[in-house]
Design a protein around this motif. Structure first.
Motif, short mmCIF file in Angstrom:
data_model
loop_
_atom_site.label_atom_id
_atom_site.label_comp_id
_atom_site.label_asym_id
_atom_site.label_seq_id
_atom_site.Cartn_x
_atom_site.Cartn_y
_atom_site.Cartn_z
N ASN A 195 0.91 -1.26 -0.01
CA ASN A 195 0.00 -0.07 0.11
C ASN A 195 0.84 1.27 -0.23
O ASN A 195 0.20 2.29 0.19
N LYS A 198 3.14 1.12 -4.64
CA LYS A 198 4.30 0.76 -5.71
C LYS A 198 3.85 0.50 -7.08
O LYS A 198 4.30 1.22 -8.16
N SER A 199 2.58 0.03 -7.10
CA SER A 199 1.96 -0.31 -8.30
C SER A 199 1.47 0.93 -9.06
O SER A 199 1.67 1.05 -10.13
N SER A 200 0.97 1.90 -8.33
CA SER A 200 0.52 3.30 -8.50
C SER A 200 1.61 3.95 -9.40
O SER A 200 1.59 4.46 -10.43
N ASP A 307 0.51 14.15 -1.90
CA ASP A 307 -0.68 15.18 -2.19
C ASP A 307 -1.73 14.90 -0.83
O ASP A 307 -2.47 15.86 -0.61
N ALA A 338 1.92 9.64 -6.98
CA ALA A 338 1.46 8.75 -8.17
C ALA A 338 0.01 9.40 -8.63
O ALA A 338 -0.12 9.21 -9.86
N HIS A 339 -0.80 10.03 -7.72
CA HIS A 339 -1.99 10.23 -8.37
C HIS A 339 -2.20 11.49 -9.18
O HIS A 339 -2.80 11.68 -10.06
P1 GDP Z 1 1.47 -1.13 -3.49
O1 GDP Z 1 0.47 -2.11 -2.64
O2 GDP Z 1 2.54 -0.62 -2.98
O3 GDP Z 1 1.48 -1.45 -4.74
O4 GDP Z 1 0.49 0.12 -3.59
P2 GDP Z 1 -0.80 0.46 -4.59
O5 GDP Z 1 -0.02 1.21 -5.76
O6 GDP Z 1 -1.71 -0.47 -4.63
O7 GDP Z 1 -1.51 1.76 -3.56
C1 GDP Z 1 -2.34 1.49 -2.34
C2 GDP Z 1 -3.06 2.63 -2.25
O8 GDP Z 1 -2.59 3.95 -2.13
C3 GDP Z 1 -4.30 2.69 -3.34
O9 GDP Z 1 -5.53 3.03 -2.85
C4 GDP Z 1 -3.73 4.01 -4.23
O10 GDP Z 1 -4.71 4.40 -5.05
C5 GDP Z 1 -2.96 4.81 -3.25
N1 GDP Z 1 -2.09 5.60 -3.67
C6 GDP Z 1 -0.80 5.32 -4.08
N2 GDP Z 1 -0.36 6.48 -4.55
C7 GDP Z 1 -0.91 7.55 -4.10
C8 GDP Z 1 -0.54 8.87 -4.10
O11 GDP Z 1 0.27 9.34 -4.60
N3 GDP Z 1 -1.50 9.66 -3.43
C9 GDP Z 1 -2.61 9.04 -2.71
N4 GDP Z 1 -3.46 10.10 -2.29
N5 GDP Z 1 -2.99 7.82 -2.75
C10 GDP Z 1 -2.18 7.07 -3.28
#
Ligand code: GDP
Ligand code: GDP
Length: 444
Positions: A195, A198-200, A307, A338-339
Motif C-alpha cells: 500500500n 508501488k503499483s501506482s 498530495d 502517483a495520483h
Molecule cells: P502497493 O501495494 O505498494 O503496490 O500500493 P498501491 O499502488 O496499490 O497503492 C495503495 C493505495 O494507495 C491505493 O489505494 C492507491 O490508490 C493509493 N495511492 C497510491 N499512490 C498514491 C498517491 O500518490 N496519493 C494518494 N493519495 N494515494 C495513493
C-alpha cells in the motif's frame, strides 16, 4: 521465442549467484512474458551472437526437504516451477554444491534432469580455491553427468561456462533472434510495504494502466516483469507479481516475499524503495533501508502520496526521512504523488544517473594520484602507536565502484578514516548517489 536455458538444483547451491553473474557480463534484459508463471525469473542473455533466455527456478525443493516454516503449498509451488522450467527449457544447467558435497537431493535432482533427455551442463559450484578441486569434485562423478568445477562467487571457470552454454545453444539449431534495435535500458526493482503505492508508481511511470492497482486479487499474478519503452530505451520493472502479491499474503509468506524482493534488488540495476509519507518510516522500512545500505545496493527512496500532506508540512516530513537515511547520506530522496503525477518524471532520469555512476571505471594511475593527494591532506590517525600505510589502490570488477586499498595492516584503519576516504573519492570521481565500496587488503 528465444532458446531457454534453465538453472536447476536444490536451494542454496548458488543458482541466483550464477544467474546474476551470467546476466551481468552479458548485459541482460528481462522481458514481459504474459502468462508466465509465478516465481521463476527470466533474463535474456546475449553472449556474442548467441541469445537465449536464462531461467532461475529459485530452488528446487524436493519432497524430503520440508522446511518447517514453509507451507506445503508453497513448497509444492516451487517444485512445480522447477519441473515446468525443465519442461520448457531447451537445455539445462544443473548446479550442485561442492562445499557441501553430494546429497540425496542432488541424486534425486540428477535423475529428474536426466529423465528430461535435454542437454545438461552440470556445475559443481563453490570450488573457490583450486587446491581442493579434485577432492571437492570427486564424488560427483558418480552421477554420470559431465561437469565443470566453478565458483559463482569468485568467477572461477565462468568463462568456460559461457563458452559451453553458447555451444549448447548453438547446437540446438534454433532460429536466431533478430535484434530489434531498441537500446537496452535499466532493470528496476520496487520495494516497500504493501500500500505504499508501488503499483501506482509503476503505472504512473509507464503512463498507462499496465498494472491494475488496488485490491483486485490475482490481477497481476501472471506477469512477472513489466517491460516498457521510454525515450527509445527499454526499461523493465522486475517481478511486479511480487509487488502485488505481498499485499495479499499471510505473515510467514510475507517474510519469503521480502527475501525474494531483496534478491530481485540484486538482479536489477536500481531499486526504488517506496514509503508512504503519511505513515513515515516504519520498522520494516528501516530494516529494508539498513539492508540495502549494508548490501551496497544502488537505490532511491521515493516518498509517495505527497498530495496527502499540506504543502507547508512537506519539508518537515522529508527531514524525517533523511534522518532514517543517515547511514546512507548519498541516497537520493524524491517526493512523489502517483495520483497527481508529481515527481514521477524524475524517477527514470535519476535511475539512469545512478546506473551511470555505478558504471564508473577509473584507471589505477588516476586512483593512485587521488589516493596520494587524499592521504597527504589528512594522514590516517595513529592507532596502537602505528599508522596505516597505503601502498596502492585499484578498482575491482564489481557492479558498483569498489576500490581496493593495499596497505600494511587493515586493522589500523578506523571507520572514520574509511568515511573520509569514501567521501574524498566520491568528490574527486563525481559519484554522488551510487554506493561506493572501500575495501582493504593487508600485506604483512
Ligand atoms: P502497493 O501495494 O505498494 O503496490 O500500493 P498501491 O499502488 O496499490 O497503492 C495503495 C493505495 O494507495 C491505493 O489505494 C492507491 O490508490 C493509493 N495511492 C497510491 N499512490 C498514491 C498517491 O500518490 N496519493 C494518494 N493519495 N494515494 C495513493
Ligand atoms: P540458490 O538458492 O541456489 O539460488 O543459491 P544462492 O545463489 O542464493 O547462494 C546460496 C549461498 O551460497 C549464498 O550465501 C551465496 O553467497 C553462496 N555462494 C554462491 N556461490 C558461491 C561460491 O562460488 N562460493 C561460495 N563459497 N559461496 C557461494
Amino acid at each position: 521465442m528465444l532458446p531457454i536455458v534453465a538453472l536447476v538444483g536444490r536451494p542454496n547451491v548458488g543458482k541466483s549467484t550464477l544467474f546474476n553473474r551470467l546476466l551481468r557480463k552479458s548485459r541482460s534484459i528481462t522481458h514481459d512474458m504474459p502468462g508466465v508463471t509465478r516465481d521463476r525469473i527470466y533474463g535474456e542473455c546475449i553472449m556474442g551472437e548467441t541469445r537465449f533466455d536464462l531461467i532461475d527456478t529459485g530452488g528446487m525443493v524436493l519432497e524430503s526437504e520440508a522446511t518447517p516454516e514453509l507451507s506445503k503449498d508453497f513448497e509444492d509451488e516451487i517444485f512445480e516451477q522447477a519441473q515446468e522450467a525443465i519442461n520448457e527449457a531447451n537445455a539445462i544447467i544443473f548446479v550442485v554444491d561442492g562445499k557441501e558435497g553430494l546429497t540425496p537431493l542432488d541424486r534425486q535432482a540428477a535423475e529428474f534432469v536426466r529423465r528430461s533427455g535435454k542437454p545438461v551442463l552440470m556445475l559443481v559450484n563453490k570450488v573457490d580455491g583450486s587446491e581442493f578441486e579434485a577432492q571437492m569434485t570427486a564424488e560427483f562423478h558418480e552421477l554420470g553427468i559431465e561437469f565443470l568445477p566453478v565458483s559463482a562467487a569468485h568467477g572461477y571457470n565462468l568463462h568456460e561456462v559461457r563458452d559451453r552454454v553458447r555451444k549448447y545453444v548453438r547446437d540446438l539449431g534454433l532460429p536466431e533472434h533478430e535484434d530489434d534495435g531498441v537500446e537496452k535500458g535499466l532493470r528496476l526493482t520496487m520495494l516497500g510495504r504493501p500500500n505504499a503505492g508501488k503499483s501506482s508508481i509503476i503505472n504512473a511511470v509507464i503512463g498507462k494502466d499496465r498494472l491494475i492497482v488496488s485490491d483486485v486479487a490475482g490481477t497481476t499474478r501472471d506477469s512477472i516483469d513489466v517491460t516498457f519503452e521510454k525515450q527509445g530505451k527499454r526499461y523493465t520493472f522486475v517481478d511486479t507479481a511480487g509487488v502485488r502479491k505481498r499485499a495479499n499474503i499471510q505473515d510467514h509468506l510475507e517474510k519469503i516475499s521480502v527475501i525474494r524482493a531483496l534478491k530481485n534488488s540484486k538482479r536489477s540495476d536500481v531499486t526504488i524503495m517506496t514509503i508512504d509519507i503519511t505513515l513515515g518510516v516504519g520498522r520494516q522500512d528501516k530494516r529494508l533501508i539498513d539492508f540495502l545500505a549494508k548490501e551496497k545496493t544502488p537505490f532511491i527512496v521515493v516518498v509517495n502520496k505527497a498530495d496527502l500532506v499540506p504543502r507547508n508540512e512537506t519539508k518537515q516530513a522529508l527531514s524525517l526521512f533523511e534522518e532514517a537515511l543517515r547511514v546512507v547520506p548519498h541516497v537520493p530522496v524524491v517526493m512523489t504523488s502517483a495520483h497527481k503525477g508529481v515527481g514521477i518524471g524524475k524517477l527514470l532520469p535519476l535511475a539512469e544517473t545512478l546506473a551511470q555512476e555505478c558504471a564508473t571505471r577509473v584507471g589505477t594511475g588516476e586512483l593512485n594520484r587521488i589516493m596520494q593527494a587524499v592521504v597527504e591532506k589528512l594522514q590516517p590517525p595513529v592507532v596502537k602507536r602505528k599508522r596505516a600505510k597505503f601502498y596502492y589502490v585499484t578498482q575491482a570488477d564489481e557492479p558498483i565502484p569498489t576500490f581496493v586499498f593495499f596497505c600494511n595492516d587493515h586493522t589500523l584503519v578506523r571507520a572514520s578514516y574509511v568515511r573520509y576516504l569514501e567521501n574524498q573519492f566520491r568528490k574527486m570521481l563525481g559519484i554522488k548517489s551510487a554506493p561506493v565500496n572501500i575495501v582493504f587488503r593487508s600485506s604483512h
